[in-house]
Motif scaffolding. Structure first.
Motif, PDB file in Angstrom:
ATOM      1  N   GLY A  61      37.464  40.601  31.055  1.00  0.00           N
ATOM      2  CA  GLY A  61      37.939  39.744  32.141  1.00  0.00           C
ATOM      3  C   GLY A  61      37.011  38.590  32.452  1.00  0.00           C
ATOM      4  N   LEU A  62      37.113  38.075  33.658  1.00  0.00           N
ATOM      5  CA  LEU A  62      36.380  36.885  34.068  1.00  0.00           C
ATOM      6  C   LEU A  62      34.938  37.199  34.457  1.00  0.00           C
ATOM      7  CD1 LEU A  62      39.044  35.196  36.394  1.00  0.00           C
ATOM      8  CD2 LEU A  62      38.462  34.518  34.058  1.00  0.00           C
ATOM      9  N   THR A  63      34.033  36.289  34.104  1.00  0.00           N
ATOM     10  CA  THR A  63      32.679  36.347  34.647  1.00  0.00           C
ATOM     11  C   THR A  63      32.730  35.896  36.103  1.00  0.00           C
ATOM     12  OG1 THR A  63      32.184  34.060  34.032  1.00  0.00           O
ATOM     13  CG2 THR A  63      31.706  35.779  32.379  1.00  0.00           C
ATOM     14  N   GLU A  64      31.634  36.120  36.809  1.00  0.00           N
ATOM     15  CA  GLU A  64      31.593  35.684  38.211  1.00  0.00           C
ATOM     16  C   GLU A  64      31.771  34.172  38.297  1.00  0.00           C
ATOM     17  OE1 GLU A  64      28.644  35.696  42.132  1.00  0.00           O
ATOM     18  OE2 GLU A  64      28.140  36.928  40.384  1.00  0.00           O
ATOM     19  N   GLU A  65      31.110  33.444  37.423  1.00  0.00           N
ATOM     20  CA  GLU A  65      31.208  31.986  37.440  1.00  0.00           C
ATOM     21  C   GLU A  65      32.650  31.524  37.263  1.00  0.00           C
ATOM     22  OE1 GLU A  65      29.154  28.134  35.199  1.00  0.00           O
ATOM     23  OE2 GLU A  65      29.206  30.077  34.182  1.00  0.00           O
ATOM     24  N   LYS A  66      33.357  32.129  36.303  1.00  0.00           N
ATOM     25  CA  LYS A  66      34.746  31.722  36.056  1.00  0.00           C
ATOM     26  C   LYS A  66      35.673  32.208  37.158  1.00  0.00           C
ATOM     27  CE  LYS A  66      34.327  31.185  31.072  1.00  0.00           C
ATOM     28  NZ  LYS A  66      34.759  31.631  29.724  1.00  0.00           N
ATOM     29  N   ALA A  67      35.365  33.346  37.744  1.00  0.00           N
ATOM     30  CA  ALA A  67      36.180  33.836  38.859  1.00  0.00           C
ATOM     31  C   ALA A  67      36.042  32.917  40.068  1.00  0.00           C
ATOM     32  CB  ALA A  67      35.769  35.263  39.214  1.00  0.00           C
ATOM     33  N   VAL A  68      34.813  32.470  40.336  1.00  0.00           N
ATOM     34  CA  VAL A  68      34.586  31.526  41.443  1.00  0.00           C
ATOM     35  C   VAL A  68      35.378  30.247  41.214  1.00  0.00           C
ATOM     36  CG1 VAL A  68      32.852  30.029  42.509  1.00  0.00           C
ATOM     37  CG2 VAL A  68      32.329  32.439  42.088  1.00  0.00           C
ATOM     38  N   ALA A  69      35.432  29.805  39.949  1.00  0.00           N
ATOM     39  CA  ALA A  69      36.128  28.555  39.611  1.00  0.00           C
ATOM     40  C   ALA A  69      37.629  28.625  39.864  1.00  0.00           C
ATOM     41  CB  ALA A  69      35.857  28.187  38.153  1.00  0.00           C
ATOM     42  N   THR A  70      38.194  29.832  39.967  1.00  0.00           N
ATOM     43  CA  THR A  70      39.634  29.951  40.241  1.00  0.00           C
ATOM     44  C   THR A  70      39.959  29.641  41.699  1.00  0.00           C
ATOM     45  OG1 THR A  70      39.560  32.318  40.848  1.00  0.00           O
ATOM     46  CG2 THR A  70      39.810  31.771  38.490  1.00  0.00           C
ATOM     47  N   GLY A  71      38.927  29.599  42.539  1.00  0.00           N
ATOM     48  CA  GLY A  71      39.137  29.282  43.945  1.00  0.00           C
ATOM     49  C   GLY A  71      39.517  30.477  44.800  1.00  0.00           C
ATOM     50  N   ARG A  72      39.588  31.657  44.214  1.00  0.00           N
ATOM     51  CA  ARG A  72      39.949  32.842  44.988  1.00  0.00           C
ATOM     52  C   ARG A  72      38.764  33.338  45.828  1.00  0.00           C
ATOM     53  NH1 ARG A  72      43.551  36.559  40.860  1.00  0.00           N
ATOM     54  NH2 ARG A  72      43.728  35.047  39.173  1.00  0.00           N
ATOM     55  N   LYS A  73      39.091  34.055  46.882  1.00  0.00           N
ATOM     56  CA  LYS A  73      38.060  34.767  47.631  1.00  0.00           C
ATOM     57  C   LYS A  73      37.769  36.056  46.876  1.00  0.00           C
ATOM     58  CE  LYS A  73      36.875  36.761  52.115  1.00  0.00           C
ATOM     59  NZ  LYS A  73      37.363  37.127  53.476  1.00  0.00           N
ATOM     60  N   LEU A  74      36.502  36.302  46.624  1.00  0.00           N
ATOM     61  CA  LEU A  74      36.128  37.414  45.751  1.00  0.00           C
ATOM     62  C   LEU A  74      35.444  38.536  46.521  1.00  0.00           C
ATOM     63  CD1 LEU A  74      34.542  35.385  42.801  1.00  0.00           C
ATOM     64  CD2 LEU A  74      36.946  36.068  43.077  1.00  0.00           C
ATOM     65  N   ARG A  75      35.560  39.718  45.948  1.00  0.00           N
ATOM     66  CA  ARG A  75      34.740  40.855  46.342  1.00  0.00           C
ATOM     67  C   ARG A  75      34.000  41.320  45.094  1.00  0.00           C
ATOM     68  NH1 ARG A  75      35.093  43.804  51.079  1.00  0.00           N
ATOM     69  NH2 ARG A  75      36.691  43.110  52.570  1.00  0.00           N
ATOM     70  N   ILE A  76      32.682  41.416  45.172  1.00  0.00           N
ATOM     71  CA  ILE A  76      31.879  41.769  44.006  1.00  0.00           C
ATOM     72  C   ILE A  76      31.058  43.006  44.323  1.00  0.00           C
ATOM     73  CG2 ILE A  76      30.059  41.010  42.430  1.00  0.00           C
ATOM     74  CD1 ILE A  76      30.967  38.140  42.940  1.00  0.00           C
ATOM     75  N   GLY A  77      31.173  44.001  43.438  1.00  0.00           N
ATOM     76  CA  GLY A  77      30.427  45.237  43.613  1.00  0.00           C
ATOM     77  C   GLY A  77      29.424  45.429  42.492  1.00  0.00           C
ATOM     78  N   ARG A  78      28.267  45.968  42.825  1.00  0.00           N
ATOM     79  CA  ARG A  78      27.231  46.252  41.830  1.00  0.00           C
ATOM     80  C   ARG A  78      26.680  47.645  42.085  1.00  0.00           C
ATOM     81  NH1 ARG A  78      26.684  41.227  43.913  1.00  0.00           N
ATOM     82  NH2 ARG A  78      26.592  39.437  42.490  1.00  0.00           N
ATOM     83  N   PHE A  79      26.402  48.362  40.978  1.00  0.00           N
ATOM     84  CA  PHE A  79      25.749  49.648  41.134  1.00  0.00           C
ATOM     85  C   PHE A  79      24.715  49.816  40.028  1.00  0.00           C
ATOM     86  CE2 PHE A  79      24.968  54.168  41.049  1.00  0.00           C
ATOM     87  CZ  PHE A  79      24.905  54.482  42.407  1.00  0.00           C
ATOM     88  N   PRO A  80      23.448  50.046  40.389  1.00  0.00           N
ATOM     89  CA  PRO A  80      22.394  50.165  39.385  1.00  0.00           C
ATOM     90  C   PRO A  80      22.338  51.562  38.781  1.00  0.00           C
ATOM     91  CG  PRO A  80      21.461  50.379  41.571  1.00  0.00           C
ATOM     92  CD  PRO A  80      22.922  50.091  41.771  1.00  0.00           C
ATOM     93  N   PHE A  81      21.990  51.623  37.512  1.00  0.00           N
ATOM     94  CA  PHE A  81      21.879  52.913  36.838  1.00  0.00           C
ATOM     95  C   PHE A  81      20.800  53.796  37.454  1.00  0.00           C
ATOM     96  CE2 PHE A  81      23.937  52.439  32.391  1.00  0.00           C
ATOM     97  CZ  PHE A  81      25.061  51.868  32.965  1.00  0.00           C
ATOM     98  N   VAL A  82      19.814  53.168  38.103  1.00  0.00           N
ATOM     99  CA  VAL A  82      18.730  53.955  38.685  1.00  0.00           C
ATOM    100  C   VAL A  82      19.244  54.873  39.796  1.00  0.00           C
ATOM    101  CG1 VAL A  82      18.029  52.304  40.488  1.00  0.00           C
ATOM    102  CG2 VAL A  82      16.302  53.795  39.410  1.00  0.00           C
ATOM    103  N   GLY A  83      20.447  54.607  40.303  1.00  0.00           N
ATOM    104  CA  GLY A  83      21.052  55.455  41.319  1.00  0.00           C
ATOM    105  C   GLY A  83      21.982  56.501  40.753  1.00  0.00           C
ATOM    106  N   ASN A  84      21.983  56.637  39.413  1.00  0.00           N
ATOM    107  CA  ASN A  84      22.904  57.561  38.755  1.00  0.00           C
ATOM    108  C   ASN A  84      22.128  58.725  38.138  1.00  0.00           C
ATOM    109  OD1 ASN A  84      24.241  58.172  35.798  1.00  0.00           O
ATOM    110  ND2 ASN A  84      25.791  57.960  37.382  1.00  0.00           N
ATOM    111  N   GLY A  85      22.522  59.940  38.483  1.00  0.00           N
ATOM    112  CA  GLY A  85      21.796  61.116  38.018  1.00  0.00           C
ATOM    113  C   GLY A  85      21.767  61.281  36.518  1.00  0.00           C
TER     114      GLY A  85
END
Length: 467
Positions: free
Chosen positions: A362-386
């Motif tokens: 799918g779209l990168t953040e940069e390309k998603a921003v370029a669509t003009g939509r309001k975005l929700r972006i989630g991140r989860f680091p592996f260091v928080g995964n057992g």
């Protein structure tokens, strides 16, 4: 002249899969292949490189045994056996493709095919081998699946000895101590990973302002940090000067915004893209359009010439085996009168099998921003995964990008252990047009690294549980 319902020029992952699907649909099918069934991917690309990368991962782990409470002395490898295993895997799979085609009653011609005009609505092709005529064949439908080859530029030409393409890089006779990789796409990064993990000093030179330019910028930055931590030197915004070959080494000057770097290495790997194989296949006099070495097609792989189709690398980006295979299936089903869905480019996953692995859809953040939509972006680091911690793989992240209004998953980007296996979950979500609601309700098994996928979705709505 022997006639068929369908002739496919090229037996790579696009061509042979198209042939098998056509046989399932009761077509009389022929494949013309000049070199080896399975194409570049199976014989000189996707498969053998993964065998090499697996060996390099083992080498890395053997030198990191202390982390897990083990110790070993005099750890070493036999390069000839490492390369030999890679080649054996390719041979096994190539024989498997031949068996599948034979079982499906697909006729395989060993040679090169060239379009030789039309007789009514039947395209004729001349098949030759080493300059000698093998056969003249005809079909109402012809799929061109001729693939692509490595690109190079003046002053950066391969010679097969000191300056390699991917082919030479996969069958080294000895391990170079110093290596320059020109280009940081998937091919360049994978070779850099392999040779670094096998002990070579590696420099990557990339003309763009960051590595892995096709990936999300945040993931690209994390990849660079990980590679540099492993000891890979990375030069971006880099212009590589002419290569001076002398006394078994290669010297060059690399200019970057930070200055000039003088570099002398044992080998250079060129990984600066590919060009489509459109020459000498008889396109002259047809209505087929070629744009920058790639055949122009519509959403069902049709060219401007009735009855002529093109799939895979010769039909343009993304240059991926799974894209070629799916294009072949869609093309054949359309020929057979079925109603397949066109291939959505943004639903094609990309995978890089470096250490760490990188995967996206799918779209990168940069390309998603370029669509003009309001975005929700989630991140989860592996260091928080057992599971990631238990595996000793805490470096990584899963990132998801959603349309805030509709909940549509616009893009997913992952870096870390086994992400090339996990990305398919997000591909299914995009293909099925699932929203954050369905993904939130999905139960992910514990303990798995795939839990980072769930947490990333939750994080986009401020609901992550483990950070």
């Amino acid at each position: 002249m022997e006639q068929f319902d369908l002739i496919i020029v090229g037996g790579g992952p696009g061509g042979y899969v198209a042939a098998l699907r056509a046989a399932q649909l009761k077509m009389n099918v022929a494949v013309v292949e000049s070199t080896h069934l399975g194409g570049i991917c199976l014989n000189w690309g996707c498969i053998p490189t993964k065998a090499l990368l697996r060996a390099s991962e083992i080498n890395h782990m053997l030198h990191d045994l202390g982390t897990f409470g083990f110790a070993a002395d005099n750890v070493r490898f036999d390069l000839e056996k490492v390369v030999g295993r890679s080649r054996a895997v390719s041979r096994q799979l190539s024989r498997g493709v031949a068996h599948l085609l034979k079982r499906a009653k697909v006729k395989v011609f060993d040679g090169r095919a060239r379009l030789a005009g039309r007789q009514g609505d039947v395209h004729t092709l001349d098949v030759t081998k080493d300059g000698k005529a093998v056969a003249t064949v005809g079909a109402k439908h012809v799929i061109l699946a001729t693939g692509a080859r490595a690109r190079y530029f003046p002053g950066l030409e391969p010679d097969g000895e000191l300056v390699w393409t991917y082919r030479e890089a996969m069958v080294p006779k000895e391990m170079p101590k110093r290596l320059l990789v020109v280009g940081s796409g998937a091919i360049g990064v994978e070779f850099a990973s392999f040779y670094r993990n096998m002990g070579a000093e590696v420099t990557i030179a990339e003309v763009a302002d960051r590595i892995m330019i096709a990936e999300d910028a945040e993931i690209s930055a994390m990849a660079r940090k990980a590679f540099e931590k492993q000891g890979i030197k990375i030069l971006t915004g880099a212009k590589v000067g002419p290569l001076d070959k002398k006394d078994g080494t290669v010297s060059t000057i690399i200019e970057t915004p930070e200055g000039r770097t003088e570099l002398t290495v044992d080998k250079v790997i060129l990984a600066v893209g590919i060009v489509g194989n459109v020459e000498d296949i008889g396109l002259e006099g047809t209505k087929v359009q070629v744009d920058r070495t790639h055949i122009v097609v519509d959403e069902f792989a049709r060219t401007g010439e009735p009855g002529l189709y093109a799939i895979g690398d010769v039909a343009g980006a993304p240059w991926l085996a799974h894209k070629a295979s799916h294009e072949g299936i869609i093309c054949v089903e359309k020929i057979a009168g079925r109603d397949p869905h066109p291939l959505h480019p943004l639903n094609i996953p990309g995978c890089t099998y470096s250490r760490p692995q990188v995967a996206s859809v799918g779209l990168t953040e940069e390309k998603a921003v370029a669509t003009g939509r309001k975005l929700r972006i989630g991140r989860f680091p592996f260091v928080g995964n057992g599971k990631a911690l238990a595996m000793g793989e805490p470096d990584g992240m899963t990132k998801t990008i959603f349309d805030d209004e509709t909940g549509e998953l616009l893009g997913a980007h992952m870096i870390g252990a086994e992400v090339t296996e996990m990305i398919q979950g997000y591909v299914i979500a995009r293909t099925a047009e699932l929203t954050e609601a369905e993904l939130k309700e999905t139960v992910f098994p514990h303990p798995t690294i795939s839990e980072t996928m769930h947490e990333s979705v939750l994080a986009a709505w401020g609901e992550a549980l483990h950070i």
